[in-house]
Design a protein around this motif. Sequence first.
Motif, PDB file in Angstrom:
ATOM      1  N   LYS A  97       0.665  -1.279  -0.203  1.00  0.00           N
ATOM      2  CA  LYS A  97       0.062  -0.139  -0.040  1.00  0.00           C
ATOM      3  C   LYS A  97       0.739   1.231   0.139  1.00  0.00           C
ATOM      4  O   LYS A  97       0.270   2.400   0.027  1.00  0.00           O
ATOM      5  N   GLY A  98       2.048   1.115   0.019  1.00  0.00           N
ATOM      6  CA  GLY A  98       3.028   2.357   0.126  1.00  0.00           C
ATOM      7  C   GLY A  98       3.032   3.102   1.533  1.00  0.00           C
ATOM      8  O   GLY A  98       2.421   2.671   2.382  1.00  0.00           O
ATOM      9  N   SER A  99       4.201   3.812   1.591  1.00  0.00           N
ATOM     10  CA  SER A  99       4.190   4.387   2.915  1.00  0.00           C
ATOM     11  C   SER A  99       3.541   5.462   3.014  1.00  0.00           C
ATOM     12  O   SER A  99       2.998   6.283   2.019  1.00  0.00           O
ATOM     13  N   VAL A 100       2.725   5.981   4.106  1.00  0.00           N
ATOM     14  CA  VAL A 100       2.180   6.993   4.614  1.00  0.00           C
ATOM     15  C   VAL A 100       2.871   7.966   5.173  1.00  0.00           C
ATOM     16  O   VAL A 100       3.267   7.919   6.135  1.00  0.00           O
ATOM     17  N   THR A 101       2.813   9.282   4.632  1.00  0.00           N
ATOM     18  CA  THR A 101       3.679  10.438   5.078  1.00  0.00           C
ATOM     19  C   THR A 101       2.626  11.028   6.063  1.00  0.00           C
ATOM     20  O   THR A 101       1.613  11.588   5.594  1.00  0.00           O
ATOM     21  N   LYS A 102       3.086  11.442   7.271  1.00  0.00           N
ATOM     22  CA  LYS A 102       1.903  12.132   8.095  1.00  0.00           C
ATOM     23  C   LYS A 102       2.162  13.402   7.820  1.00  0.00           C
ATOM     24  O   LYS A 102       2.937  14.117   7.051  1.00  0.00           O
ATOM     25  N   MET A 103       0.937  14.334   8.173  1.00  0.00           N
ATOM     26  CA  MET A 103       0.838  15.551   7.877  1.00  0.00           C
ATOM     27  C   MET A 103       1.600  16.348   8.808  1.00  0.00           C
ATOM     28  O   MET A 103       1.997  15.828   9.750  1.00  0.00           O
ATOM     29  N   LEU A 104       1.738  17.438   8.429  1.00  0.00           N
ATOM     30  CA  LEU A 104       2.472  18.655   9.654  1.00  0.00           C
ATOM     31  C   LEU A 104       1.592  18.602  10.795  1.00  0.00           C
ATOM     32  O   LEU A 104       0.188  18.669  10.492  1.00  0.00           O
ATOM     33  N   VAL A 113      16.865  33.775  21.971  1.00  0.00           N
ATOM     34  CA  VAL A 113      16.169  34.822  22.783  1.00  0.00           C
ATOM     35  C   VAL A 113      16.206  34.691  24.208  1.00  0.00           C
ATOM     36  O   VAL A 113      16.518  33.447  24.489  1.00  0.00           O
ATOM     37  N   VAL A 114      16.017  35.715  24.853  1.00  0.00           N
ATOM     38  CA  VAL A 114      16.251  35.815  26.326  1.00  0.00           C
ATOM     39  C   VAL A 114      14.894  34.929  26.937  1.00  0.00           C
ATOM     40  O   VAL A 114      14.902  34.388  27.989  1.00  0.00           O
ATOM     41  N   GLY A 115      13.629  35.376  26.699  1.00  0.00           N
ATOM     42  CA  GLY A 115      12.487  35.156  27.305  1.00  0.00           C
ATOM     43  C   GLY A 115      11.374  34.847  26.141  1.00  0.00           C
ATOM     44  O   GLY A 115      11.532  35.254  24.795  1.00  0.00           O
ATOM     45  N   HIS A 116      10.180  34.419  26.443  1.00  0.00           N
ATOM     46  CA  HIS A 116       8.972  34.187  25.651  1.00  0.00           C
ATOM     47  C   HIS A 116       7.760  34.373  26.513  1.00  0.00           C
ATOM     48  O   HIS A 116       7.836  34.137  27.577  1.00  0.00           O
ATOM     49  N   LYS A 117       6.782  34.523  25.620  1.00  0.00           N
ATOM     50  CA  LYS A 117       5.389  34.268  26.274  1.00  0.00           C
ATOM     51  C   LYS A 117       4.954  32.784  26.086  1.00  0.00           C
ATOM     52  O   LYS A 117       4.539  32.102  27.176  1.00  0.00           O
ATOM     53  N   PHE A 118       5.365  32.421  24.805  1.00  0.00           N
ATOM     54  CA  PHE A 118       5.159  30.709  24.557  1.00  0.00           C
ATOM     55  C   PHE A 118       5.942  30.520  23.095  1.00  0.00           C
ATOM     56  O   PHE A 118       6.349  31.457  22.650  1.00  0.00           O
ATOM     57  N   SER A 119       6.158  29.217  22.911  1.00  0.00           N
ATOM     58  CA  SER A 119       6.735  28.808  21.690  1.00  0.00           C
ATOM     59  C   SER A 119       5.949  27.475  21.054  1.00  0.00           C
ATOM     60  O   SER A 119       5.410  26.927  22.030  1.00  0.00           O
ATOM     61  N   ILE A 120       5.916  27.420  19.898  1.00  0.00           N
ATOM     62  CA  ILE A 120       5.270  26.352  19.119  1.00  0.00           C
ATOM     63  C   ILE A 120       6.203  25.718  18.211  1.00  0.00           C
ATOM     64  O   ILE A 120       7.094  26.446  17.600  1.00  0.00           O
ATOM     65  N   GLY A 121       6.071  24.416  18.212  1.00  0.00           N
ATOM     66  CA  GLY A 121       6.780  23.568  17.260  1.00  0.00           C
ATOM     67  C   GLY A 121       5.990  22.873  16.102  1.00  0.00           C
ATOM     68  O   GLY A 121       4.727  23.159  16.324  1.00  0.00           O
ATOM     69  N   ALA A 122       6.500  22.748  14.790  1.00  0.00           N
ATOM     70  CA  ALA A 122       5.885  21.882  14.088  1.00  0.00           C
ATOM     71  C   ALA A 122       6.706  20.765  13.881  1.00  0.00           C
ATOM     72  O   ALA A 122       7.858  20.694  13.653  1.00  0.00           O
ATOM     73  N   THR A 123       6.030  19.341  13.658  1.00  0.00           N
ATOM     74  CA  THR A 123       6.721  18.224  13.326  1.00  0.00           C
ATOM     75  C   THR A 123       6.010  17.771  12.026  1.00  0.00           C
ATOM     76  O   THR A 123       5.031  18.024  11.674  1.00  0.00           O
ATOM     77  N   LYS A 124       7.094  16.744  11.590  1.00  0.00           N
ATOM     78  CA  LYS A 124       6.664  16.150  10.464  1.00  0.00           C
ATOM     79  C   LYS A 124       7.266  14.777  10.637  1.00  0.00           C
ATOM     80  O   LYS A 124       8.531  14.449  10.786  1.00  0.00           O
ATOM     81  N   ASP A 125       6.396  13.680  10.479  1.00  0.00           N
ATOM     82  CA  ASP A 125       6.868  12.365  11.049  1.00  0.00           C
ATOM     83  C   ASP A 125       7.730  12.096  12.187  1.00  0.00           C
ATOM     84  O   ASP A 125       8.593  11.537  12.490  1.00  0.00           O
ATOM     85  N   GLY A 126       7.150  13.130  13.157  1.00  0.00           N
ATOM     86  CA  GLY A 126       7.604  13.046  14.404  1.00  0.00           C
ATOM     87  C   GLY A 126       8.876  13.671  14.708  1.00  0.00           C
ATOM     88  O   GLY A 126       9.671  13.840  15.678  1.00  0.00           O
ATOM     89  N   VAL A 127       9.530  14.543  13.555  1.00  0.00           N
ATOM     90  CA  VAL A 127      10.630  15.320  13.690  1.00  0.00           C
ATOM     91  C   VAL A 127      10.418  16.733  13.628  1.00  0.00           C
ATOM     92  O   VAL A 127       9.631  17.007  12.617  1.00  0.00           O
TER      93      VAL A 127
END
Length: 176
Positions: free
Chosen positions: A1-8, A32-46
């Motif tokens: 069925k082929g490999s399935v690539t996860k979405m972001l 940076v020295v400080g932040h209010k919040f940070s967000i990450g984006a992953t693809k296939d867990g990376v």
Amino acid sequence: KGSVTKMLELCPVTLKTANEYVKEHHRHHGAVVGHKFSIGATKDGVLVGVAICGRPVSRVLDDGYTLEVTRLCTDGTPDVCSMLYGAAYRAARAMGYKKVVTYILDTETGSSLKAAGYKCEGKAGGVEWTGKRKPKKDLFIGYLMEMKYISESGSTDVGGAKRKQLCKIINNLCID
């Protein structure tokens, strides 16, 4: 069925993790020295990108209702920049912020910002606090002193008059 690539996918990240990513991947900025919040984006867990959001660097914009994306960095994976800019805006609105700003270099297109719904508000920066341009001693200083464009997302224009006044003052200082 082929490999399935996860979405972001979005994920929360600590400031330490975001700063490490920025140090490794950003073309011209460091941690940076400080932040209010940070967000990450992953693809296939990376982890493929981060957005660090905090108080506006400009005192004029620091009205308690404005958030700045102080760093956005990816490994080049398509659509990650616009995904992170959009997520930063949605998170900020959920926290009660009225608008989100960020800056791009004069040499950058801003296509990710446009895709995320931000609009260019004009030129800003490129000068020292004294109003004079500093000679470019190295590449990092060159990027800091390059003219930038301020972009904004948000329908409520809290502090908009101050921002426009700041841009006008900065632009007048840049005229040689």
